[in-house]
Design an enzyme around this catalytic site. Structure first.
Site: not given
Ligand code: AMP
Length: 223
Positions: A13, A88, A127, A162, A173
């Site tokens: 994404k 989300r 990654r 990360r 996740r």
């Molecule tokens: P990402 O970088 O999109 O993989 O997001 C990393 C982490 O941020 C996720 O595993 C969640 O803990 C948190 N996160 C990101 N976006 C959201 C969202 N829209 N709602 C809740 N938690 C989020």
């Protein structure tokens, strides 16, 4: 134009969203990056966010909505945004619809990137990301290696893994994805806004190919 990027963690994404952002001239907003920028700062909000992210859990809706709406009111979002990782949950999606409606705006399309779980896991553990948050370039030790090991091609900063890109956290996740975020595809499908790109890592379809395919679809359907 408002584009929502849907898909499992690690489905691409962010990479595809950034490519679309560059070619369409609309800002790319990643909720994960936004949260990580808060969690780097000391203070109560940062600590709270971090406590969810490190375990692979979702940040609660009220805090997520508050921070994302604040971000969407900034001037660089006046022509729209590519929303990567937000919404989300269905509640976040409904709240976002109401928030945009009040400004006479709406989501134009929800793009879903569909990649099998096994491929997600192998992709995420390989990654690496640029430690410079203003750069944030993403690499993969197999598919997109940096020219110099451990160093970002774009800005020369150190590459890091990360904290939440471990097998255990990825499994959590993915569980959250199936329990909560997967419902969003249905939410946008009902509004006739869903466009799904199904792919696998053997198909040689690069992020660039996927971004191009989405752009062609947008050109045909709405530009
Ligand atoms: P990402 O970088 O999109 O993989 O997001 C990393 C982490 O941020 C996720 O595993 C969640 O803990 C948190 N996160 C990101 N976006 C959201 C969202 N829209 N709602 C809740 N938690 C989020």
């Amino acid at each position: 134009m408002y584009i929502v990027m849907l898909g499992k963690p690690g489905s691409g994404k962010g990479t595809v969203g950034k490519m679309l952002s560059e070619s369409l001239g609309i800002v790319h907003i990643s909720s994960g990056e936004l949260f990580r920028s808060y969690s780097k700062k000391t203070g109560k909000i940062g600590e709270e966010i971090d406590s969810y992210i490190v375990k692979g859990n979702l940040v609660p809706d009220n805090l997520t909505i508050e921070l994302l709406e604040k971000r969407l009111l900034e001037t660089d979002c006046k022509n729209g945004a590519i929303l990567d990782g937000f919404p989300r949950t269905v509640l976040q999606a409904q709240t976002l619809d109401t928030f945009l409606q009040k400004q006479g705006k709406k989501i134009n399309i929800a793009v879903e990137l569909d990649l099998a779980d096994q491929e997600i896991i192998s992709r995420i553990v390989k990654r690496r990301v640029c430690s410079n948050m203003d750069c944030g370039e993403v690499y993969n030790l197999e598919f997109k290696k940096p020219k110099v090991e451990g160093i970002c091609d774009k800005c020369g900063s150190k590459l890091i893994q990360r904290e939440d890109d471990t097998i255990e956290t990825v499994q959590q996740r993915l569980k959250n994805y199936y329990e909560t975020s997967a419902k969003l595809a249905e939410y946008y499908k009902k509004q006739d806004l869903l466009y799904t790109v199904k792919f696998n890592l053997q198909s040689n379809k690069t992020s660039k190919d996927i971004a191009q395919e989405i752009k062609e679809y947008l050109n045909k359907e709405m530009l």
